[in-house]
Design a protein around this motif. Sequence first.
Motif, PDB file in Angstrom:
ATOM      1  N   THR A   1       0.841  -1.195   0.000  1.00 23.81           N
ATOM      2  CA  THR A   1       0.000   0.000   0.000  1.00 23.81           C
ATOM      3  C   THR A   1       0.876   1.244   0.000  1.00 23.81           C
ATOM      4  N   ALA A   2       0.534   2.173  -0.898  1.00 23.42           N
ATOM      5  CA  ALA A   2       1.336   3.398  -1.020  1.00 23.42           C
ATOM      6  C   ALA A   2       0.742   4.500  -0.163  1.00 23.42           C
TER       7      ALA A   2
ATOM      8  N   GLY B   1      -4.558   0.570  13.256  1.00 20.84           N
ATOM      9  CA  GLY B   1      -5.030   1.716  12.479  1.00 20.84           C
ATOM     10  C   GLY B   1      -6.521   1.622  12.221  1.00 20.84           C
ATOM     11  N   THR B   2      -6.961   0.426  11.807  1.00 24.71           N
ATOM     12  CA  THR B   2      -8.382   0.210  11.558  1.00 24.71           C
ATOM     13  C   THR B   2      -9.181   0.381  12.851  1.00 24.71           C
TER      14      THR B   2
ATOM     15  N   GLU C   1      -9.891 -10.281   6.278  1.00 21.84           N
ATOM     16  CA  GLU C   1      -9.925  -8.834   6.468  1.00 21.84           C
ATOM     17  C   GLU C   1     -10.581  -8.485   7.798  1.00 21.84           C
TER      18      GLU C   1
ATOM     19  N   ALA D   1      -2.987   9.453  -5.180  1.00 25.89           N
ATOM     20  CA  ALA D   1      -2.539   9.624  -3.796  1.00 25.89           C
ATOM     21  C   ALA D   1      -1.433  10.678  -3.718  1.00 25.89           C
TER      22      ALA D   1
ATOM     23  N   SER E   1      -3.136  10.672   2.118  1.00 26.48           N
ATOM     24  CA  SER E   1      -3.766   9.728   1.211  1.00 26.48           C
ATOM     25  C   SER E   1      -3.219   8.330   1.427  1.00 26.48           C
ATOM     26  N   GLN E   2      -3.870   7.385   0.792  1.00 33.92           N
ATOM     27  CA  GLN E   2      -3.486   5.975   0.915  1.00 33.92           C
ATOM     28  C   GLN E   2      -3.966   5.274  -0.347  1.00 33.92           C
ATOM     29  N   ALA E   3      -3.107   4.449  -0.966  1.00 36.04           N
ATOM     30  CA  ALA E   3      -3.503   3.714  -2.175  1.00 36.04           C
ATOM     31  C   ALA E   3      -3.252   2.230  -1.959  1.00 36.04           C
ATOM     32  N   ILE E   4      -4.338   1.462  -1.877  1.00 39.71           N
ATOM     33  CA  ILE E   4      -4.225   0.030  -1.606  1.00 39.71           C
ATOM     34  C   ILE E   4      -4.505  -0.757  -2.881  1.00 39.71           C
ATOM     35  N   PRO E   5      -3.570  -1.570  -3.353  1.00 32.98           N
ATOM     36  CA  PRO E   5      -3.875  -2.429  -4.488  1.00 32.98           C
ATOM     37  C   PRO E   5      -4.415  -3.767  -3.996  1.00 32.98           C
TER      38      PRO E   5
ATOM     39  N   TYR F   1      -4.181  -7.416  -4.623  1.00 29.28           N
ATOM     40  CA  TYR F   1      -3.425  -8.413  -5.367  1.00 29.28           C
ATOM     41  C   TYR F   1      -4.057  -9.786  -5.239  1.00 29.28           C
TER      42      TYR F   1
ATOM     43  N   ARG G   1      -5.335   6.149   8.716  1.00 29.14           N
ATOM     44  CA  ARG G   1      -4.817   5.017   9.485  1.00 29.14           C
ATOM     45  C   ARG G   1      -5.686   3.781   9.335  1.00 29.14           C
ATOM     46  N   GLU G   2      -6.942   3.990   8.992  1.00 26.44           N
ATOM     47  CA  GLU G   2      -7.844   2.875   8.755  1.00 26.44           C
ATOM     48  C   GLU G   2      -7.318   2.086   7.561  1.00 26.44           C
ATOM     49  N   ARG G   3      -7.373   0.755   7.623  1.00 30.16           N
ATOM     50  CA  ARG G   3      -6.733  -0.005   6.561  1.00 30.16           C
ATOM     51  C   ARG G   3      -7.616  -1.116   5.995  1.00 30.16           C
ATOM     52  N   GLU G   4      -8.914  -1.074   6.241  1.00 31.03           N
ATOM     53  CA  GLU G   4      -9.745  -2.050   5.541  1.00 31.03           C
ATOM     54  C   GLU G   4      -9.899  -1.575   4.098  1.00 31.03           C
ATOM     55  N   LEU G   5     -10.284  -2.470   3.210  1.00 38.12           N
ATOM     56  CA  LEU G   5     -10.497  -2.065   1.823  1.00 38.12           C
ATOM     57  C   LEU G   5     -11.679  -1.105   1.781  1.00 38.12           C
TER      58      LEU G   5
ATOM     59  N   HIS H   1     -15.052  -0.437   0.989  1.00 38.56           N
ATOM     60  CA  HIS H   1     -16.216  -1.243   0.587  1.00 38.56           C
ATOM     61  C   HIS H   1     -17.373  -0.378   0.100  1.00 38.56           C
TER      62      HIS H   1
ATOM     63  N   GLY I   1      -7.455 -12.550  -3.676  1.00 33.65           N
ATOM     64  CA  GLY I   1      -7.160 -13.883  -3.206  1.00 33.65           C
ATOM     65  C   GLY I   1      -6.488 -14.652  -4.312  1.00 33.65           C
TER      66      GLY I   1
END
Lengths: 398, 268
Positions: free
Chosen positions: A172-173, A284-285, A369, B17, B27-31, B33, B54-58, B60, B194
């Motif tokens: 993650t960037a 963080g979450t 997740e 981002a 900002s935050q950019a989550i790929p 994979y 700081r939140e890191r869930e995808l 949704h 996945g």
Amino acid sequence: MSYEVMVGNKATAVGCKLARVKVAAVFPITPQTTITEYLSEIHASGDLPNFEFINAEGELSSQVIAQAAEATGARSFTCTSGPGLLYMHHPMQETASKRLPLVMAVVHRGVKSMQPDHSDLMSQQWQGWLHLYVENAQEILDTTIMAYKIAEDKRIRLPVAMGYDGYVLSYTAEPVEIPAQEDVDKFLPPYKPMPGIFPVSDKDDKWRDFEANPKTFGAGWGEGDPMKPWQMHNEAALNGETVIKEVFAEWGKKFGRTYGNGMIEQYRVEGADCVITAMGTIAGTAMAAIDKLWADGKKVGLVKIRSFLPFPRSDFQAIAKNVKAIGVFDRSCQPGMWGPVYHQMRSTLYDEAKKTPVIGFIGGLSGKEVRVADMYKIGEKTLKVAQGGKPEAPIQWV
Amino acid sequence: MHGRGGQGAVTASRIIATAAYEEGKYSQAIPMYGTERRGAPLTAYVRIDDVRVRERELVHTPGISLCFDPLLSLQQAVANDLLPNGQVLLNAPFAPDKSELAGNINIATVDATSIALETLGRPITNTAMLGAFAKATGVVKLESIEKAIKKYFPGRLGDMNIAAVRKSYEKVSPWVPAKNKVAPKMQVDLNVGGYGTLKDVSSWRVFYPVVNEEKCIGCKTCWIFCPEAALEWKANNKPAMVDRACKGCGVCANECPVKAIEMKRVEI
């Protein structure tokens, strides 16, 4: 100071560069692989003078090479993930027993799937390393540099493993502030190697002093007490609680970024009825969940555990005095023994006069997740116990 | 953000981002994979905030959905689970009122594939979507996108991509509310996060393996080399494709020592 939007793995490599690492011995494994790629690019660019990049033929070798490099007096680095870490198991013990301040990044990958959980690093608890868990890319860069200062401190002289979740953080960037090299140089002086020291006889008390009594690496078969190396090792690891706090305080003063006191980071704990704990990206979450809980009038705080080994005992003993329940989130499970953080927490609080209920939650295994809603529920369940309710079970699956 | 492997959606997420950070935002950019292959659908997520994310869930329930691929732009999945009045920006050669996507959403379109072919000579649509994104959403300024692109693509490549950005900035359509309010029941799930062995990847195939059992010597070389465990072994000691698991890579045909496997074009 400059900045770059970079992925977690790049933050590790840039941290190594700023720490002026002399030797990196690595073997690629997903999701760690791109660290080795970034380090190889740094090597090829020639930007880091006197930097050796060694492609090992496996993790057993990468650990041994980094260990040997460290013993010759070169600040060294290695990194791995999941099964790669398990393959390193044997030489990891040697690195710690020889009291070599190596730093290793562990990009979490579970042992039952390629997706992240903390089962890889948790399985190495007995190896005599310090274990730090970090949450975001900025924290990775900062902690990589700080880890060397902690590891090389005379009171510690132990290797440090920095764990962070694969995929959701490694790839993650995020914007990362890159401190100036000259500021990092002032913070982290060049590595001054010291030979290992071990007691020659029981009366010889100089073994505590690395400089005054240089002997050899590793415990010998001398006439000394064979328990002394263990005693010293244990003492050094426990010193982590003091040294980690000092190093993080100094970092905060010099660079303006703090991560709690280094051992833990508290989020909206003041005035909370109860707290939940989490490590790595889940912390963080969890912060987003804590904000929602407070907005709904539910006073739940978060304690992010940054150092699992040594465990923040004094911090939690102090926190437990002010809250009515603690909900512990484990991202690993030792079958037959449940979560390791849960056990540490209960043992930490066992002798306290005030009994604070500790309930356990296990989640995020094999990369499942963990969502804000999950952490919200954990907060609610912990709050129920704080209000005198009974938990559905002492430890619950999330 | 929805795209296909090779269209640069992950890079686009990082450019957005970076552009946001240039404007003083975090900002935050989550790929996302999974089993990677050129052409396979993929998703990437971006969060922008005034404080460190700081939140890191995808993500949704996004506010904005970008689709980089003209065929995926026809799939309802790219418009699902948006916040009310969410914005859906599609790479499509038609006007937004022609889109069949349904929901309480607004749609805009830009023909990013044509723009990419004109400016880059290749159908890599990421930068040809970013100008449209800046104009239509106003989330980041055009200059910030250009500044960010220069960080990712130095030199001439940067200039070509900036040309694509500017063109799409000019050409993007205005927002139009979706004409359909109710989404169809039958939908294709685009989430291939996945690993292939766990998912149905049958829709990825352009070619599929066909075994000539006369020629096959039952050596299992194909079975050993298949990266997705997509070959099962039959009672007569011959391999057969597992429909759900085969992504059509052709490794089996390539490795077969007696060339008993032929890759045949999937007919639609």
